[in-house]
Design a protein around this motif. Sequence first.
Motif, PDB file in Angstrom:
ATOM      1  N   ASP A  22      49.786  46.287  39.026  1.00  0.00           N
ATOM      2  CA  ASP A  22      48.771  45.379  39.547  1.00  0.00           C
ATOM      3  C   ASP A  22      47.426  46.082  39.720  1.00  0.00           C
ATOM      4  O   ASP A  22      46.375  45.533  39.386  1.00  0.00           O
ATOM      5  CB  ASP A  22      49.236  44.777  40.876  1.00  0.00           C
ATOM      6  N   ARG A  23      47.464  47.282  40.264  1.00  0.00           N
ATOM      7  CA  ARG A  23      46.213  48.032  40.433  1.00  0.00           C
ATOM      8  C   ARG A  23      45.600  48.390  39.088  1.00  0.00           C
ATOM      9  O   ARG A  23      44.387  48.321  38.905  1.00  0.00           O
ATOM     10  CB  ARG A  23      46.459  49.297  41.252  1.00  0.00           C
ATOM     11  N   LEU A  24      46.445  48.810  38.149  1.00  0.00           N
ATOM     12  CA  LEU A  24      45.944  49.187  36.833  1.00  0.00           C
ATOM     13  C   LEU A  24      45.313  47.990  36.134  1.00  0.00           C
ATOM     14  O   LEU A  24      44.234  48.100  35.530  1.00  0.00           O
ATOM     15  CB  LEU A  24      47.092  49.751  35.990  1.00  0.00           C
ATOM     16  N   GLU A  45      43.137  57.027  48.210  1.00  0.00           N
ATOM     17  CA  GLU A  45      43.165  55.928  49.167  1.00  0.00           C
ATOM     18  C   GLU A  45      42.001  56.101  50.140  1.00  0.00           C
ATOM     19  O   GLU A  45      41.890  57.127  50.822  1.00  0.00           O
ATOM     20  CB  GLU A  45      44.490  55.925  49.934  1.00  0.00           C
ATOM     21  N   ARG A  81      50.759  51.965  38.920  1.00  0.00           N
ATOM     22  CA  ARG A  81      51.144  50.694  39.535  1.00  0.00           C
ATOM     23  C   ARG A  81      50.471  49.553  38.786  1.00  0.00           C
ATOM     24  O   ARG A  81      49.238  49.479  38.711  1.00  0.00           O
ATOM     25  CB  ARG A  81      50.756  50.707  41.014  1.00  0.00           C
ATOM     26  N   GLU A 111      46.878  55.869  37.030  1.00  0.00           N
ATOM     27  CA  GLU A 111      47.331  54.759  37.868  1.00  0.00           C
ATOM     28  C   GLU A 111      48.580  54.155  37.223  1.00  0.00           C
ATOM     29  O   GLU A 111      48.521  53.619  36.117  1.00  0.00           O
ATOM     30  CB  GLU A 111      46.234  53.709  38.015  1.00  0.00           C
ATOM     31  N   ARG A 131      43.987  45.397  37.547  1.00  0.00           N
ATOM     32  CA  ARG A 131      42.715  45.082  38.214  1.00  0.00           C
ATOM     33  C   ARG A 131      41.613  46.061  37.792  1.00  0.00           C
ATOM     34  O   ARG A 131      40.475  45.660  37.519  1.00  0.00           O
ATOM     35  CB  ARG A 131      42.908  45.120  39.724  1.00  0.00           C
ATOM     36  N   GLN A 132      41.941  47.339  37.709  1.00  0.00           N
ATOM     37  CA  GLN A 132      40.944  48.337  37.307  1.00  0.00           C
ATOM     38  C   GLN A 132      40.494  48.113  35.867  1.00  0.00           C
ATOM     39  O   GLN A 132      39.322  48.291  35.540  1.00  0.00           O
ATOM     40  CB  GLN A 132      41.504  49.750  37.478  1.00  0.00           C
ATOM     41  N   ARG A 147      43.753  57.157  38.539  1.00  0.00           N
ATOM     42  CA  ARG A 147      44.186  56.814  39.893  1.00  0.00           C
ATOM     43  C   ARG A 147      43.090  57.191  40.898  1.00  0.00           C
ATOM     44  O   ARG A 147      42.360  58.172  40.698  1.00  0.00           O
ATOM     45  CB  ARG A 147      45.476  57.555  40.224  1.00  0.00           C
ATOM     46  N   CYS A 148      42.979  56.442  41.978  1.00  0.00           N
ATOM     47  CA  CYS A 148      41.947  56.680  42.987  1.00  0.00           C
ATOM     48  C   CYS A 148      42.571  57.147  44.295  1.00  0.00           C
ATOM     49  O   CYS A 148      43.714  56.814  44.613  1.00  0.00           O
ATOM     50  CB  CYS A 148      41.146  55.409  43.255  1.00  0.00           C
TER      51      CYS A 148
END
Length: 448
Positions: free
Chosen positions: A378-380, A346, A376, A374, A382-383, A343-344
Amino acid sequence: MSTDTLQVPPKRGQLPSTKVFIEDLPRHLDRVVLLEGWLVTVRHSRSLSFLVLKDRSGEIQCVCRDEQAASLKDLNPESALRVHGTARRGRQGAHSEIEIDVSEVSAAASAHAPLPLLPGATEEQRLDHRYLDLRHPKKQLAFRVQSHLEWAARNFLVQRGFLELHTPKITAGGSESGAAVFKLPYFSQQACLVQSPQFYMQMAMAAGMDRVYEVGPVFRAESAQTNRHATEFTCLDVEQSWLEDTGALMDLAEALLHEMLLAVRQRYGAEIMKSLGLPVEVPETPIPRLPLAMARQLSPDLASARLSHQAEQLLCKHARELSGHSFVFITDYPAADRPFYTRCHETAPSAAPLSCSFDLLWRGMEIASGCLREHRHDRLARQAAESGLDDQALSHYLRDFYLPMFRNGCPPHGGFGIGLDRLMMALMGQASIREASFAYRGSERYVP
Protein backbone atom coordinates in the motif's frame (compact mmCIF):
# COMPACT_ATOMS: atom_id res chain seq x y z
CA MET A 1 48.81 -14.64 -7.97
CA SER A 2 50.96 -14.75 -11.12
CA THR A 3 49.69 -15.10 -14.63
CA ASP A 4 49.44 -18.77 -15.49
CA THR A 5 51.89 -20.05 -18.05
CA LEU A 6 50.57 -21.76 -21.14
CA GLN A 7 52.17 -24.99 -22.22
CA VAL A 8 52.64 -24.92 -25.98
CA PRO A 9 53.38 -28.37 -27.43
CA PRO A 10 56.31 -28.17 -29.87
CA LYS A 11 55.76 -29.04 -33.51
CA ARG A 12 58.30 -30.91 -35.56
CA GLY A 13 61.36 -28.71 -36.05
CA GLN A 14 60.30 -26.17 -33.46
CA LEU A 15 62.01 -25.29 -30.20
CA PRO A 16 60.30 -26.64 -27.08
CA SER A 17 59.25 -23.68 -24.97
CA THR A 18 56.81 -22.44 -22.38
CA LYS A 19 54.54 -19.49 -23.24
CA VAL A 20 54.85 -16.85 -20.53
CA PHE A 21 53.91 -13.22 -20.03
CA ILE A 22 56.69 -10.73 -19.53
CA GLU A 23 55.73 -10.07 -15.89
CA ASP A 24 56.36 -13.76 -15.09
CA LEU A 25 59.89 -13.97 -16.53
CA PRO A 26 61.64 -13.81 -13.12
CA ARG A 27 60.23 -17.30 -12.44
CA HIS A 28 61.73 -18.63 -15.69
CA LEU A 29 65.37 -17.54 -15.55
CA ASP A 30 67.74 -19.70 -17.62
CA ARG A 31 64.84 -21.44 -19.30
CA VAL A 32 63.75 -21.38 -22.91
CA VAL A 33 60.51 -19.45 -23.16
CA LEU A 34 58.07 -18.30 -25.81
CA LEU A 35 56.98 -14.66 -25.76
CA GLU A 36 54.15 -13.39 -27.95
CA GLY A 37 53.65 -9.67 -28.31
CA TRP A 38 54.21 -6.53 -30.36
CA LEU A 39 57.30 -4.84 -31.69
CA VAL A 40 58.11 -1.52 -30.03
CA THR A 41 61.53 -0.68 -31.50
CA VAL A 42 64.58 -2.30 -33.08
CA ARG A 43 68.14 -1.01 -32.59
CA HIS A 44 71.06 -2.40 -34.54
CA SER A 45 74.76 -2.56 -33.58
CA ARG A 46 77.70 -4.19 -35.35
CA SER A 47 76.85 -7.81 -34.63
CA LEU A 48 73.71 -7.66 -32.54
CA SER A 49 70.25 -6.22 -32.75
CA PHE A 50 68.12 -5.23 -29.79
CA LEU A 51 64.37 -5.38 -30.15
CA VAL A 52 61.90 -4.26 -27.52
CA LEU A 53 58.81 -6.43 -27.26
CA LYS A 54 55.65 -5.64 -25.29
CA ASP A 55 52.69 -7.68 -24.17
CA ARG A 56 49.82 -6.84 -21.85
CA SER A 57 52.02 -7.10 -18.76
CA GLY A 58 55.21 -5.22 -19.66
CA GLU A 59 58.11 -4.61 -22.01
CA ILE A 60 61.33 -6.61 -22.44
CA GLN A 61 64.56 -6.23 -24.42
CA CYS A 62 65.43 -9.15 -26.69
CA VAL A 63 69.00 -9.63 -27.98
CA CYS A 64 69.25 -11.03 -31.52
CA ARG A 65 72.13 -12.09 -33.73
CA ASP A 66 72.13 -10.31 -37.09
CA GLU A 67 70.89 -13.34 -38.98
CA GLN A 68 67.93 -13.60 -36.60
CA ALA A 69 67.11 -9.90 -36.91
CA ALA A 70 67.26 -9.94 -40.70
CA SER A 71 63.63 -11.02 -40.86
CA LEU A 72 62.64 -7.91 -38.91
CA LYS A 73 64.15 -5.30 -41.19
CA ASP A 74 60.91 -4.59 -43.06
CA LEU A 75 58.62 -4.76 -40.05
CA ASN A 76 57.02 -1.68 -38.54
CA PRO A 77 56.29 -1.02 -34.87
CA GLU A 78 53.14 -2.81 -33.60
CA SER A 79 53.82 -5.87 -35.74
CA ALA A 80 52.89 -9.08 -33.90
CA LEU A 81 55.90 -11.29 -33.09
CA ARG A 82 56.73 -14.66 -31.58
CA VAL A 83 60.10 -14.79 -29.84
CA HIS A 84 61.78 -17.97 -28.60
CA GLY A 85 64.78 -17.52 -26.34
CA THR A 86 66.38 -17.96 -22.96
CA ALA A 87 65.52 -15.60 -20.12
CA ARG A 88 68.76 -14.20 -18.71
CA ARG A 89 69.63 -11.81 -15.93
CA GLY A 90 70.76 -8.67 -17.75
CA ARG A 91 71.67 -5.11 -16.89
CA GLN A 92 69.09 -2.97 -15.12
CA GLY A 93 67.57 -0.91 -17.89
CA ALA A 94 64.50 1.04 -18.90
CA HIS A 95 62.51 -2.12 -19.58
CA SER A 96 63.58 -4.86 -17.20
CA GLU A 97 66.57 -6.35 -15.42
CA ILE A 98 65.87 -9.50 -17.44
CA GLU A 99 66.48 -9.84 -21.17
CA ILE A 100 65.90 -12.56 -23.72
CA ASP A 101 68.76 -14.24 -25.55
CA VAL A 102 66.87 -14.89 -28.79
CA SER A 103 67.14 -18.22 -30.56
CA GLU A 104 64.28 -17.68 -33.01
CA VAL A 105 61.98 -14.79 -33.91
CA SER A 106 59.12 -14.73 -36.38
CA ALA A 107 56.39 -12.33 -37.45
CA ALA A 108 52.79 -13.51 -36.97
CA ALA A 109 51.30 -10.35 -38.50
CA SER A 110 52.82 -7.14 -39.82
CA ALA A 111 51.61 -3.60 -39.08
CA HIS A 112 51.12 -1.12 -41.90
CA ALA A 113 52.81 2.26 -41.89
CA PRO A 114 51.92 4.88 -41.03
CA LEU A 115 49.92 3.73 -38.03
CA PRO A 116 46.46 5.32 -37.69
CA LEU A 117 47.35 6.32 -34.12
CA LEU A 118 50.51 8.30 -33.44
CA PRO A 119 51.98 9.99 -30.34
CA GLY A 120 50.14 13.20 -29.55
CA ALA A 121 46.79 11.90 -30.82
CA THR A 122 43.64 13.54 -29.48
CA GLU A 123 41.29 11.73 -27.13
CA GLU A 124 38.75 11.25 -29.92
CA GLN A 125 41.43 9.72 -32.17
CA ARG A 126 42.49 7.38 -29.37
CA LEU A 127 38.90 6.28 -28.81
CA ASP A 128 38.41 5.73 -32.56
CA HIS A 129 41.44 3.40 -32.58
CA ARG A 130 40.97 1.97 -29.10
CA TYR A 131 42.61 -1.35 -30.02
CA LEU A 132 45.91 0.48 -30.58
CA ASP A 133 45.39 2.87 -27.68
CA LEU A 134 45.05 -0.07 -25.28
CA ARG A 135 48.02 -1.98 -26.66
CA HIS A 136 50.28 -0.77 -23.88
CA PRO A 137 51.03 -2.36 -20.50
CA LYS A 138 50.18 0.81 -18.57
CA LYS A 139 46.74 1.00 -20.21
CA GLN A 140 46.08 -2.70 -19.75
CA LEU A 141 46.96 -2.52 -16.07
CA ALA A 142 43.54 -0.96 -15.45
CA PHE A 143 41.75 -3.97 -16.91
CA ARG A 144 43.89 -6.49 -15.05
CA VAL A 145 43.06 -4.58 -11.87
CA GLN A 146 39.35 -4.52 -12.74
CA SER A 147 39.35 -8.26 -13.37
CA HIS A 148 40.90 -8.83 -9.93
CA LEU A 149 38.49 -6.37 -8.35
CA GLU A 150 35.49 -8.29 -9.68
CA TRP A 151 37.03 -11.61 -8.64
CA ALA A 152 37.41 -10.29 -5.08
CA ALA A 153 33.80 -9.05 -5.06
CA ARG A 154 32.46 -12.40 -6.21
CA ASN A 155 34.62 -14.24 -3.70
CA PHE A 156 33.36 -12.04 -0.85
CA LEU A 157 29.70 -12.38 -1.82
CA VAL A 158 29.70 -16.11 -2.58
CA GLN A 159 31.34 -16.84 0.78
CA ARG A 160 28.39 -15.02 2.40
CA GLY A 161 25.73 -17.00 0.59
CA PHE A 162 24.92 -14.62 -2.27
CA LEU A 163 23.73 -16.05 -5.58
CA GLU A 164 24.80 -14.49 -8.88
CA LEU A 165 21.95 -13.60 -11.24
CA HIS A 166 21.88 -12.69 -14.93
CA THR A 167 18.84 -10.48 -15.39
CA PRO A 168 17.18 -9.27 -18.63
CA LYS A 169 18.52 -6.14 -20.31
CA ILE A 170 15.37 -5.56 -22.37
CA THR A 171 12.32 -4.56 -20.38
CA ALA A 172 8.94 -2.89 -20.68
CA GLY A 173 9.74 0.10 -18.47
CA GLY A 174 12.49 1.94 -16.65
CA SER A 175 13.22 1.36 -12.99
CA GLU A 176 12.80 5.02 -12.05
CA SER A 177 11.06 6.88 -14.88
CA GLY A 178 10.67 6.84 -18.62
CA ALA A 179 12.74 9.97 -19.14
CA ALA A 180 16.22 8.48 -19.18
CA VAL A 181 15.75 5.18 -20.99
CA PHE A 182 16.78 4.03 -24.44
CA LYS A 183 13.60 3.03 -26.21
CA LEU A 184 13.61 0.41 -28.93
CA PRO A 185 11.05 -1.40 -31.10
CA TYR A 186 10.28 -4.89 -29.84
CA PHE A 187 8.44 -6.61 -32.67
CA SER A 188 4.99 -4.95 -32.58
CA GLN A 189 5.57 -3.24 -29.22
CA GLN A 190 7.96 -0.79 -27.60
CA ALA A 191 10.57 -1.78 -25.03
CA CYS A 192 13.63 -0.18 -23.47
CA LEU A 193 17.09 -1.04 -22.19
CA VAL A 194 17.30 -1.39 -18.41
CA GLN A 195 18.52 1.51 -16.30
CA SER A 196 19.24 -0.91 -13.48
CA PRO A 197 18.62 -4.59 -12.69
CA GLN A 198 17.05 -3.54 -9.40
CA PHE A 199 13.46 -4.57 -10.15
CA TYR A 200 14.67 -8.06 -11.05
CA MET A 201 16.81 -8.18 -7.91
CA GLN A 202 13.64 -7.31 -5.96
CA MET A 203 11.82 -10.07 -7.82
CA ALA A 204 14.47 -12.43 -6.43
CA MET A 205 13.71 -11.13 -2.93
CA ALA A 206 9.98 -11.77 -3.47
CA ALA A 207 10.92 -15.25 -4.75
CA GLY A 208 12.72 -16.05 -1.48
CA MET A 209 16.28 -16.10 -2.86
CA ASP A 210 17.35 -14.03 0.18
CA ARG A 211 20.59 -12.51 -1.19
CA VAL A 212 21.72 -12.00 -4.77
CA TYR A 213 24.14 -9.96 -6.86
CA GLU A 214 24.91 -9.21 -10.48
CA VAL A 215 27.78 -7.72 -12.46
CA GLY A 216 26.47 -6.39 -15.76
CA PRO A 217 25.78 -3.46 -18.08
CA VAL A 218 23.23 -0.74 -17.41
CA PHE A 219 22.01 1.99 -19.76
CA ARG A 220 21.17 5.64 -19.10
CA ALA A 221 19.89 7.91 -21.87
CA GLU A 222 21.43 11.00 -20.28
CA SER A 223 22.99 13.76 -22.34
CA ALA A 224 25.37 14.93 -19.58
CA GLN A 225 28.86 15.38 -21.00
CA THR A 226 31.16 15.25 -18.00
CA ASN A 227 34.23 13.20 -17.19
CA ARG A 228 32.09 11.03 -14.86
CA HIS A 229 29.07 10.12 -17.01
CA ALA A 230 28.49 7.40 -19.58
CA THR A 231 25.38 6.10 -21.31
CA GLU A 232 26.46 2.47 -20.81
CA PHE A 233 28.56 1.25 -17.92
CA THR A 234 29.12 -1.79 -15.72
CA CYS A 235 27.50 -2.01 -12.31
CA LEU A 236 27.82 -4.39 -9.37
CA ASP A 237 24.33 -4.65 -7.85
CA VAL A 238 23.70 -6.33 -4.51
CA GLU A 239 20.33 -7.07 -2.85
CA GLN A 240 19.55 -8.74 0.49
CA SER A 241 16.35 -9.66 2.31
CA TRP A 242 15.32 -9.22 5.95
CA LEU A 243 17.01 -5.84 6.31
CA GLU A 244 15.27 -3.21 8.40
CA ASP A 245 18.22 -0.89 9.06
CA THR A 246 20.13 1.28 6.59
CA GLY A 247 23.20 0.92 8.80
CA ALA A 248 23.32 -2.84 8.19
CA LEU A 249 23.20 -2.21 4.44
CA MET A 250 26.08 0.28 4.68
CA ASP A 251 27.99 -2.26 6.81
CA LEU A 252 27.69 -4.75 3.95
CA ALA A 253 28.70 -2.20 1.30
CA GLU A 254 31.79 -1.02 3.17
CA ALA A 255 32.90 -4.55 4.04
CA LEU A 256 32.58 -5.54 0.38
CA LEU A 257 34.49 -2.49 -0.82
CA HIS A 258 37.19 -2.98 1.81
CA GLU A 259 37.72 -6.57 0.67
CA MET A 260 37.81 -5.60 -3.02
CA LEU A 261 40.38 -2.83 -2.55
CA LEU A 262 42.48 -4.89 -0.13
CA ALA A 263 42.72 -7.67 -2.72
CA VAL A 264 43.83 -5.13 -5.35
CA ARG A 265 46.43 -3.62 -3.03
CA GLN A 266 47.87 -7.03 -2.21
CA ARG A 267 48.06 -8.11 -5.86
CA TYR A 268 48.69 -4.87 -7.75
CA GLY A 269 49.53 -2.19 -5.18
CA ALA A 270 53.25 -2.06 -5.96
CA GLU A 271 52.63 -2.04 -9.72
CA ILE A 272 50.03 0.74 -9.46
CA MET A 273 52.41 2.82 -7.35
CA LYS A 274 55.28 2.24 -9.79
CA SER A 275 53.20 2.92 -12.89
CA LEU A 276 50.91 5.70 -11.64
CA GLY A 277 52.50 6.96 -8.42
CA LEU A 278 49.21 6.35 -6.63
CA PRO A 279 48.63 4.29 -3.47
CA VAL A 280 45.70 1.89 -3.36
CA GLU A 281 43.54 3.42 -0.65
CA VAL A 282 41.79 0.81 1.51
CA PRO A 283 39.28 2.39 3.91
CA GLU A 284 39.37 1.68 7.60
CA THR A 285 35.90 0.73 8.73
CA PRO A 286 33.48 2.02 9.70
CA ILE A 287 33.48 4.62 6.94
CA PRO A 288 32.20 7.98 8.26
CA ARG A 289 28.42 8.39 7.86
CA LEU A 290 27.22 11.95 7.48
CA PRO A 291 23.52 12.87 7.26
CA LEU A 292 22.86 15.28 4.42
CA ALA A 293 21.52 17.93 6.81
CA MET A 294 24.82 17.90 8.73
CA ALA A 295 26.84 17.85 5.51
CA ARG A 296 25.14 21.01 4.35
CA GLN A 297 26.35 22.83 7.45
CA LEU A 298 29.97 22.45 6.32
CA SER A 299 29.71 24.96 3.49
CA PRO A 300 27.21 27.16 1.62
CA ASP A 301 28.23 25.21 -1.51
CA LEU A 302 26.25 22.24 -0.14
CA ALA A 303 22.94 24.05 0.13
CA SER A 304 21.50 23.02 -3.25
CA ALA A 305 19.00 20.17 -3.52
CA ARG A 306 21.48 17.88 -5.32
CA LEU A 307 25.13 17.66 -4.42
CA SER A 308 27.32 19.20 -7.11
CA HIS A 309 30.65 17.70 -8.09
CA GLN A 310 32.36 20.49 -6.17
CA ALA A 311 30.29 19.58 -3.11
CA GLU A 312 31.29 15.92 -3.41
CA GLN A 313 34.95 16.94 -3.58
CA LEU A 314 34.54 19.11 -0.48
CA LEU A 315 32.92 16.26 1.46
CA CYS A 316 35.70 13.84 0.52
CA LYS A 317 38.27 16.39 1.65
CA HIS A 318 36.42 16.69 4.96
CA ALA A 319 36.37 12.89 5.29
CA ARG A 320 40.13 12.68 4.76
CA GLU A 321 40.71 15.24 7.50
CA LEU A 322 38.37 13.29 9.76
CA SER A 323 39.45 9.71 9.13
CA GLY A 324 42.63 9.70 7.04
CA HIS A 325 40.88 8.51 3.87
CA SER A 326 38.43 10.12 1.45
CA PHE A 327 35.52 7.66 1.72
CA VAL A 328 32.28 9.02 3.18
CA PHE A 329 28.64 7.94 3.24
CA ILE A 330 26.05 10.70 2.80
CA THR A 331 22.75 9.56 4.28
CA ASP A 332 19.15 10.59 4.88
CA TYR A 333 18.30 12.39 1.67
CA PRO A 334 14.84 13.98 1.46
CA ALA A 335 12.37 11.39 0.22
CA ALA A 336 11.28 13.78 -2.55
CA ASP A 337 14.81 13.60 -4.02
CA ARG A 338 14.98 9.80 -4.20
CA PRO A 339 13.18 7.23 -6.39
CA PHE A 340 9.63 6.25 -5.44
CA TYR A 341 10.59 2.75 -4.27
CA THR A 342 12.83 4.08 -1.46
CA ARG A 343 11.68 3.35 2.06
CA CYS A 344 11.25 6.38 4.35
CA HIS A 345 12.01 6.93 8.00
CA GLU A 346 8.99 7.05 10.24
CA THR A 347 8.43 10.76 11.01
CA ALA A 348 5.72 13.01 12.32
CA PRO A 349 3.01 13.72 9.69
CA SER A 350 3.98 17.39 9.57
CA ALA A 351 7.69 16.73 8.90
CA ALA A 352 9.15 16.29 5.44
CA PRO A 353 10.01 12.57 5.20
CA LEU A 354 13.62 11.46 4.97
CA SER A 355 14.63 8.43 2.94
CA CYS A 356 16.48 5.36 4.20
CA SER A 357 19.14 5.90 1.55
CA PHE A 358 22.81 6.70 1.07
CA ASP A 359 25.47 7.60 -1.46
CA LEU A 360 29.09 6.57 -1.04
CA LEU A 361 31.69 9.10 -2.17
CA TRP A 362 35.38 8.49 -2.82
CA ARG A 363 38.03 10.81 -4.18
CA GLY A 364 35.50 13.50 -4.97
CA MET A 365 32.69 11.57 -6.67
CA GLU A 366 29.83 9.17 -6.05
CA ILE A 367 30.83 5.55 -6.61
CA ALA A 368 27.85 3.76 -5.02
CA SER A 369 24.25 4.38 -4.06
CA GLY A 370 21.74 2.32 -2.11
CA CYS A 371 18.62 2.25 0.02
CA LEU A 372 16.12 0.15 1.87
CA ARG A 373 13.24 -0.64 -0.49
CA GLU A 374 9.63 -0.03 0.44
CA HIS A 375 8.23 -3.58 0.63
CA ARG A 376 4.73 -2.79 1.93
CA HIS A 377 2.36 -2.78 -1.01
CA ASP A 378 0.00 0.00 0.00
CA ARG A 379 2.78 2.43 0.85
CA LEU A 380 4.72 1.55 -2.29
CA ALA A 381 1.64 2.06 -4.48
CA ARG A 382 0.99 5.42 -2.85
CA GLN A 383 4.61 6.54 -3.32
CA ALA A 384 4.51 5.47 -6.96
CA ALA A 385 1.29 7.46 -7.52
CA GLU A 386 2.75 10.53 -5.79
CA SER A 387 6.07 10.40 -7.61
CA GLY A 388 4.83 11.94 -10.83
CA LEU A 389 5.44 8.86 -13.00
CA ASP A 390 3.47 9.09 -16.20
CA ASP A 391 0.42 6.87 -16.68
CA GLN A 392 2.13 4.89 -19.42
CA ALA A 393 4.95 3.85 -17.08
CA LEU A 394 2.45 2.89 -14.39
CA SER A 395 0.09 0.96 -16.64
CA HIS A 396 2.66 -0.59 -18.96
CA TYR A 397 4.80 -2.19 -16.31
CA LEU A 398 4.43 -1.16 -12.67
CA ARG A 399 0.74 -1.95 -12.08
CA ASP A 400 0.80 -5.31 -13.82
CA PHE A 401 4.22 -6.73 -12.93
CA TYR A 402 6.09 -4.73 -10.30
CA LEU A 403 3.54 -3.74 -7.66
CA PRO A 404 1.82 -7.17 -7.51
CA MET A 405 5.08 -8.70 -6.23
CA PHE A 406 4.50 -6.90 -2.94
CA ARG A 407 0.98 -8.25 -2.28
CA ASN A 408 2.10 -11.71 -1.27
CA GLY A 409 4.60 -11.62 1.55
CA CYS A 410 7.63 -9.86 0.07
CA PRO A 411 10.16 -9.56 2.93
CA PRO A 412 11.85 -6.27 3.89
CA HIS A 413 14.98 -5.81 1.82
CA GLY A 414 17.52 -3.35 0.52
CA GLY A 415 20.34 -3.07 -1.93
CA PHE A 416 23.00 -0.95 -3.54
CA GLY A 417 24.89 -0.56 -6.77
CA ILE A 418 28.60 0.15 -7.25
CA GLY A 419 29.54 1.73 -10.58
CA LEU A 420 32.65 -0.24 -11.53
CA ASP A 421 33.78 2.26 -14.17
CA ARG A 422 33.70 5.11 -11.66
CA LEU A 423 35.31 2.92 -9.02
CA MET A 424 38.14 2.13 -11.44
CA MET A 425 38.43 5.80 -12.38
CA ALA A 426 38.92 6.73 -8.72
CA LEU A 427 41.18 3.76 -7.95
CA MET A 428 43.54 4.41 -10.88
CA GLY A 429 43.47 8.19 -10.62
CA GLN A 430 42.11 8.58 -14.14
CA ALA A 431 40.88 11.97 -15.29
CA SER A 432 37.92 10.59 -17.23
CA ILE A 433 35.58 7.62 -17.19
CA ARG A 434 36.51 7.22 -20.85
CA GLU A 435 39.87 5.80 -19.74
CA ALA A 436 38.17 3.33 -17.39
CA SER A 437 35.85 1.99 -20.11
CA PHE A 438 36.96 -0.63 -22.59
CA ALA A 439 34.89 1.02 -25.34
CA TYR A 440 33.28 4.19 -24.01
CA ARG A 441 29.66 5.05 -24.74
CA GLY A 442 28.44 8.63 -24.30
CA SER A 443 25.81 10.94 -25.70
CA GLU A 444 27.98 11.64 -28.76
CA ARG A 445 29.81 8.32 -29.08
CA TYR A 446 28.52 4.85 -29.92
CA VAL A 447 31.46 3.62 -32.04
CA PRO A 448 33.57 1.55 -32.37
